[in-house]
Design an enzyme around this catalytic site. Structure first.
Site, mmCIF file in Angstrom:
data_model
loop_
_atom_site.group_PDB
_atom_site.id
_atom_site.type_symbol
_atom_site.label_atom_id
_atom_site.label_comp_id
_atom_site.label_asym_id
_atom_site.label_seq_id
_atom_site.Cartn_x
_atom_site.Cartn_y
_atom_site.Cartn_z
ATOM 1 C CG HIS A 51 49.504 -49.727 76.648
ATOM 2 N ND1 HIS A 51 49.087 -49.820 75.337
ATOM 3 C CD2 HIS A 51 49.027 -50.841 77.277
ATOM 4 C CE1 HIS A 51 48.389 -50.949 75.181
ATOM 5 N NE2 HIS A 51 48.343 -51.584 76.338
ATOM 6 C CG ASP B 37 47.150 -59.152 76.542
ATOM 7 O OD1 ASP B 37 47.857 -59.463 75.551
ATOM 8 O OD2 ASP B 37 47.199 -58.033 77.076
ATOM 9 C CG HIS C 98 45.591 -54.467 74.960
ATOM 10 N ND1 HIS C 98 45.912 -55.405 75.931
ATOM 11 C CD2 HIS C 98 44.256 -54.268 75.046
ATOM 12 C CE1 HIS C 98 44.805 -55.746 76.586
ATOM 13 N NE2 HIS C 98 43.788 -55.078 76.063
ATOM 14 C CG ASP D 152 49.842 -56.988 74.968
ATOM 15 O OD1 ASP D 152 50.246 -57.362 76.084
ATOM 16 O OD2 ASP D 152 48.756 -56.397 74.798
HETATM 17 ZN ZN LIG Z 1 47.818 -56.175 76.530
#
Ligand SMILES: [Zn+2]
Length: 343
Positions: free
Chosen positions: A130, A252, A167, A165
């Site tokens: 991120h 995740d 996200h 991931d």
């Molecule tokens: Zn994540």
């Protein structure tokens, strides 16, 4: 050329500084995550060689990050740190942790180039995908995978980054959005943090078609991920024919994860790893720990990843739960087929 040096081997990058990065009491991105991943890998049955990365130089960091941001983060940590945003924190010891996490990928690649092992794994924190060029966010300070891709680009290599991931890796996407020599593919849950990663975000200018997002709805299971990797990711990466493959390996999307709503099991990571291993030369791939917040899931999924990649006895038959939303698969295929040939 791959050398025949006996049994397949994993090069594992870790450093005790990862344990000193303090995100505050009760924060899910915590030191025990590293312990869990390392335990899973050490118990996987795969021979492991260890690498202890040096801190990144400013020159390495500024291949991706703004010099003023790097200097400001150093001052912030030196002054004791604190909250950077609602999710992201750093303390005094976070500076060294972040420097070593950012330098780990390049060090692993250099070691793989001299034949140190068949696969690299960076089990360090803070995570990176991120982090923007001038901003920390989403538990990430420096973008470890992007810094590694920039290092490889500097050696003239073409790089594919697969991000599973849960996200979207917005920082990684931004770093190479116009670069046709870095292919970024992400499968992630739609509508959750950080809000980016739609199908329509496909790169710009020369990089158009080299940024591919596959969003999925809540409750999606491992069956979807396996098919997306087999039917979309593998054909695209094969055609791109990268010199290196980097994996942003958050865990995740696992059913046990407390932060997201997908239903993968450890064996799904093994299956995806096995498929990805077939599209890049041995000794030319590095897996990076990103997110993943259930300790048992981290341990099992990290083990499955290295076993699947190195074809060493992962449980291919473990059942998967959750849904396989065909419409999402079809829509992603239609979008990707504008640029790449799918079977
Ligand atoms: Zn994540």
């Amino acid at each position: 050329m791959p050398c025949n040096h006996g049994p397949v081997k994993l090069l594992l990058a870790t450093h005790e500084s990862s344990m000193g990065h303090d995100t505050g009491h009760g924060h899910p991105e915590r030191p025990a995550r590293i312990t869990a991943v390392v335990r899973g890998i050490m118990n996987s049955g795969i021979p492991v060689e260890h690498l202890s990365p040096a801190p990144a130089t400013t020159g390495l960091l500024t291949t991706i990050h703004d010099g003023a941001y790097v200097a400001a983060l150093e001052r912030f940590c030196a002054a004791g740190g604190g909250a950077i945003d609602a999710d992201t924190a750093a303390g005094a010891a976070s500076w060294e942790a972040a420097l070593r996490a950012a330098a780990a990928g390049p060090a692993v690649c250099d070691a793989l180039l001299s034949g140190a092992a068949d696969l690299g794994y960076v089990a360090m924190r803070p995570p990176g995908h991120h982090a923007l060029n001038d901003r920390a966010m989403g538990f990430c300070l420096f973008n470890n995978v992007a810094v590694t891709a920039a290092h490889l680009r500097g050696l003239g290599a073409r790089v594919a980054i697969v991000d599973w991931d849960v996200h979207h890796g917005n920082g990684t996407q931004d770093s190479f959005y116009s670069d046709p020599d870095v292919l970024y593919l992400s499968i992630h849950q739609e509508g959750i943090y950080p809000g980016t990663g739609s199908l329509a975000e496909m790169g710009r200018n020369e990089g158009l078609g080299h940024n591919l997002n596959i969003p999925v709805p809540a409750r999606t299971g491992g069956g979807f991920y396996r098919r997306a990797v087999a039917e979309l990711v593998v054909p695209v990466v094969s055609q791109f024919s990268p010199d290196w493959l980097l994996v942003s390996s958050g865990y995740d999307a696992h059913a046990a994860d407390p932060l997201a709503g997908l239903q993968l099991l450890a064996a799904d990571y093994g299956d995806m790893a096995r498929r990805l291993a077939s599209v890049v030369a041995p000794q030319r791939a590095v897996v990076f720990l990103e997110g993943g917040y259930d300790l048992e899931a981290l341990e099992d999924a990290a083990a499955a990843t290295v076993q699947g990649w190195l074809d060493s006895g992962y449980r291919i038959d473990a059942s998967t739960e959750g849904i396989t939303p065909e419409a999402y698969l079809d829509r992603a295929a239609a979008s990707i087929a504008r640029f790449w040939q799918l079977e």
